[in-house]
Write a protein that holds these residues in place. Structure first.
Motif, PDB file in Angstrom:
ATOM      1  N   TRP A  10     -14.002 -16.681  -3.854  1.00 39.89           N
ATOM      2  CA  TRP A  10     -12.710 -16.696  -4.564  1.00 39.89           C
ATOM      3  C   TRP A  10     -12.080 -18.076  -4.438  1.00 39.89           C
ATOM      4  N   VAL A  36      -8.220 -20.105  -6.060  1.00 40.33           N
ATOM      5  CA  VAL A  36      -7.052 -20.005  -6.933  1.00 40.33           C
ATOM      6  C   VAL A  36      -7.113 -21.137  -7.953  1.00 40.33           C
ATOM      7  N   ARG A  37      -6.764 -20.811  -9.196  1.00 44.20           N
ATOM      8  CA  ARG A  37      -6.766 -21.798 -10.265  1.00 44.20           C
ATOM      9  C   ARG A  37      -5.360 -21.966 -10.813  1.00 44.20           C
ATOM     10  N   THR A  86      -0.258 -19.307 -12.468  1.00 45.96           N
ATOM     11  CA  THR A  86      -0.244 -19.421 -13.938  1.00 45.96           C
ATOM     12  C   THR A  86       1.086 -19.950 -14.451  1.00 45.96           C
ATOM     13  N   GLU A 113      -2.323 -15.665  -7.392  1.00 46.91           N
ATOM     14  CA  GLU A 113      -2.992 -15.972  -8.664  1.00 46.91           C
ATOM     15  C   GLU A 113      -1.986 -15.999  -9.816  1.00 46.91           C
ATOM     16  N   TRP A 114      -1.069 -15.025  -9.846  1.00 47.09           N
ATOM     17  CA  TRP A 114      -0.077 -14.975 -10.931  1.00 47.09           C
ATOM     18  C   TRP A 114       0.869 -16.167 -10.871  1.00 47.09           C
ATOM     19  N   HIS A 168      -3.164 -11.972  -2.667  1.00 44.75           N
ATOM     20  CA  HIS A 168      -3.915 -12.906  -3.515  1.00 44.75           C
ATOM     21  C   HIS A 168      -3.615 -12.708  -5.001  1.00 44.75           C
ATOM     22  N   GLU A 169      -3.293 -11.481  -5.400  1.00 52.28           N
ATOM     23  CA  GLU A 169      -2.961 -11.257  -6.808  1.00 52.28           C
ATOM     24  C   GLU A 169      -1.617 -11.899  -7.156  1.00 52.28           C
ATOM     25  N   ARG A 227      -9.186 -14.103   1.627  1.00 51.46           N
ATOM     26  CA  ARG A 227      -9.063 -15.205   0.665  1.00 51.46           C
ATOM     27  C   ARG A 227      -8.181 -16.348   1.152  1.00 51.46           C
ATOM     28  N   SER A 287       3.533 -21.178  -2.143  1.00 51.67           N
ATOM     29  CA  SER A 287       3.351 -20.643  -3.493  1.00 51.67           C
ATOM     30  C   SER A 287       4.567 -20.826  -4.393  1.00 51.67           C
TER      31      SER A 287
END
Length: 635
Positions: A224, A226-227, A525, A521-522, A517-518, A141, A370
């Motif tokens: 995949w 990322v949002r 948010t 993703e978190w 990647h998890e 990813r 990140s």
């Protein structure tokens, strides 16, 4: 960690030349010195070089399913493979090894192309399914592991972990893509999916490519993205607690190994956090490796020592002379494409040191992207406040004129160096961010390139790369937008490329817990104030690590992994710069304006300008021409 390569006949089932396949495979011997294997059948050849990490005795590749109809070559790690095995067993699949590689084979049989959505890891693999007459390629990813490919004029499809394996085939034309050169001189690397040669491509991160014999080569498919929703209502206190738990899980997964394991420890926040959490998860002292510099202005090894002492690690430190510039040609051969991040030198050295003690090392890479750690992020947010106060229609002519008239004052105190700020104010947010990170900004490239080269570009500009990604970002939050851009460009093209080649040169596997990647993703948010609060970057990470790390590690100014380029070019490398940049090789290409090259060198030498980054970029391009373009076809 391994190297993969292969040949696929897209038009028929012509015989694959084993000698050619072997040559392609052996060009990547450094990626997997333990053993090599090939699979050949009509119209297909797969090659693999292995660095054994998991299942040392039975994890050889190529690896097959029960009846041999599915075959895979794989580079990387599937960290959640132990969770997937019971699920696949319940579906009736039988396992003959204890390796994560076999999970890929059975996951393909169970879930087809969607198998990649189940994998948590860093990977690039090629899978052949004889019954479907299908070759399937996939990349992780965040683009930790590389994958190049090319379709030759005769219908042969080549792929490999490094571009050198495609060159070793002998059929790939060494024809440089001018658009790739434009990207290189702006960014310091060639951005995905482009490669330096016209015939070659990189499979973008989070993409797969499916090939069926007799059908045209299709476009890669994205699986995949990322949002940045920024809508998590969690409190700071709970966010710190959850972040620590997520980091521990990510690190725990990456500590699974049957060979010696350790970590890089620079003394910065990211690597120190990884080591602190590793120490809490390990029954024995963690092996840590650091590079120090003889020049104190570039040396942060004392901070690494403090963390090592606190957690009683087995700490290994090498002091590198500040004039460690003998790697220029080595790096050019290693990277295959022009690559201009000078921190590749200390990265190469720390990998060299680590390999003396471990086979696997965890790194802190990905934390700045990140968590919001780069200084340029804070500067961009300050400019965004000013840009928001005036419409672009007013800003563009006003600040454009100021930027053109204001002198470039590298010698002046920072508060008087306003030229870049004025130029940024005359641009959109995305244009301004590209402008701020470019090595040679657009006005410099306009002077650098010859009329002949500009004609070959046909109007192409590197801004198209950023515009394409910005259109898909799905956010107008100023910080989230540039974080997204970095995840798609800088992290992949610069950071991951640097670490992959430097580590694989020494047969060292580097794992990346901050790029899980998890976790990414978190973090996407969380509101941007959790990343940058006031003038403090990495706010949440630092708050979460306060119980584990001293304040002078967490809250000191960021140093980075830099080398003293400006001094080198006015001192020990002065003659080499003259010969390389003003010599025949760049002149004969016809792509550069020699008067501007002379200006760059002269102005830097007399101290009126600091052109060290531009000169290094030209130096590495010349080294690429000499070591790759002029290397000739393989014997």
């Amino acid at each position: 960690m391994c190297g993969i390569t292969g040949i696929f006949d897209t038009r028929g089932k012509r015989d694959i030349d084993r000698a050619v396949l072997h040559r392609m495979n052996e060009s990547q011997h450094h990626r997997g010195p333990v053993e090599g294997g090939v699979h050949v059948e009509p119209g297909l050849g797969l090659g693999h070089r292995r660095l054994s990490i998991i299942d040392l005795s039975t994890g050889q590749q190529p690896l097959y399913n029960e009846d041999g109809s599915v075959c895979v070559v794989f580079n990387g790690e599937i960290y959640n493979y132990q969770e997937l095995i019971p699920e696949l067993l319940a579906l009736g699949h039988r396992f003959h090894t204890r390796s994560d590689t076999e999970v890929i084979v059975h996951a393909w049989e169970a879930w087809g192309e969607a198998c990649v959505e189940r994998f948590r890891g860093m990977f690039a693999f090629a899978l052949w399914d004889r019954n479907r007459d299908t070759l399937f390629l996939a990349r992780d990813r965040l683009g930790v592991k590389p994958l190049y490919y090319a379709l030759l004029d005769d219908g042969s499809f080549l792929f490999g972990s490094e571009l050198k394996s495609l060159l070793a085939h002998g059929g790939l034309r060494r024809e440089i893509d001018p658009c790739a050169v434009e990207e290189y001189f702006a960014l310091g690397y060639v951005a995905e999916p482009r490669a330096i040669f016209k015939q070659a491509r990189k499979l973008p991160p989070a993409h797969t490519l499916l090939l069926r014999r007799g059908q045209p080569l299709g476009e890669p498919r994205e699986y995949w993205d990322v949002r940045f929703t920024l809508d998590n209502p969690i409190s700071d206190e709970d966010a710190c607690e959850e972040l620590t738990a997520r980091l521990k899980e990510s690190i725990r997964l990456r500590m699974i190994s049957e060979v010696p394991l350790g970590a890089f420890l620079s003394g910065g926040v990211d690597s120190s956090a990884v080591v602190a959490l590793m120490a809490g998860l390990s029954d024995s002292p963690v092996n840590t490796c650091s590079i120090g510099f003889s020049d104190p202005a570039f040396n942060e090894s004392e901070f690494a020592r403090r963390v090592a002492d606190r957690y009683q690690t087995n700490h290994h430190l090498d002091i590198v002379e500040s004039d460690d510039f003998d790697l220029i040609d080595t790096l050019a051969r290693l990277y295959d494409e022009p690559y201009a991040d000078s921190s590749a030198i200390p990265t190469y050295r720390v990998c060299q040191l680590a390999r003396k003690h471990v086979t696997v090392a965890l790194s802190g890479d990905g934390g700045d992207e990140s968590f919001g750690g780069y200084r340029r992020y804070r500067l961009h947010l300050m400019e965004e406040k000013m840009r928001a106060a005036l419409p672009l229609g007013l800003r563009r002519p006003l600040f454009g004129a100021l930027g053109a008239l204001y002198p470039k004052a590298d010698w002046a105190p920072r508060m008087f160096r306003a030229k870049t700020t004025f130029e940024g104010m005359a641009r959109t947010s995305v244009e301004a961010y590209l402008h701020s990170i470019s090595i040679l900004r657009a006005p410099m490239r306009e002077q650098l390139f010859s009329a002949r080269f500009k004609s070959a570009l046909g109007g192409y500009d590197v801004s198209e790369v950023f515009a394409r990604h910005a259109a898909r970002a799905g956010t107008d939050d100023p910080l989230a937008l540039i974080q997204y851009l970095d995840l798609k460009t800088y992290l992949v093209g610069d950071i991951n490329t640097k670490v992959d080649r430097a580590s694989m040169a020494h047969s060292l596997e580097v794992r990346e817990p901050l790029m899980d990647h998890e976790l990414v993703e978190w973090l996407a948010t969380l509101d941007s104030t959790r990343k940058i609060r006031g003038q403090e970057g990495k706010f949440l990470l630092k708050k979460a690590m306060e119980p584990l790390l001293p304040d002078d590690v967490l809250y000191r100014p960021k140093m980075g992994f830099a080398v003293p380029l400006a001094r080198w070019f006015r001192g020990p490398l002065k003659q080499r710069v003259q010969e390389s940049i003003l010599g025949a090789r760049l002149a004969d290409s016809g792509w550069f304006n020699r008067d501007y090259l002379q200006h760059l060198v002269s102005a830097h030498n007399n101290g009126s300008r600091d052109y060290s980054a531009s000169i290094w970029t030209l130096l590495m391009f010349e080294a690429f021409l000499r070591n790759v373009m002029e290397a000739g076809e393989p014997a």
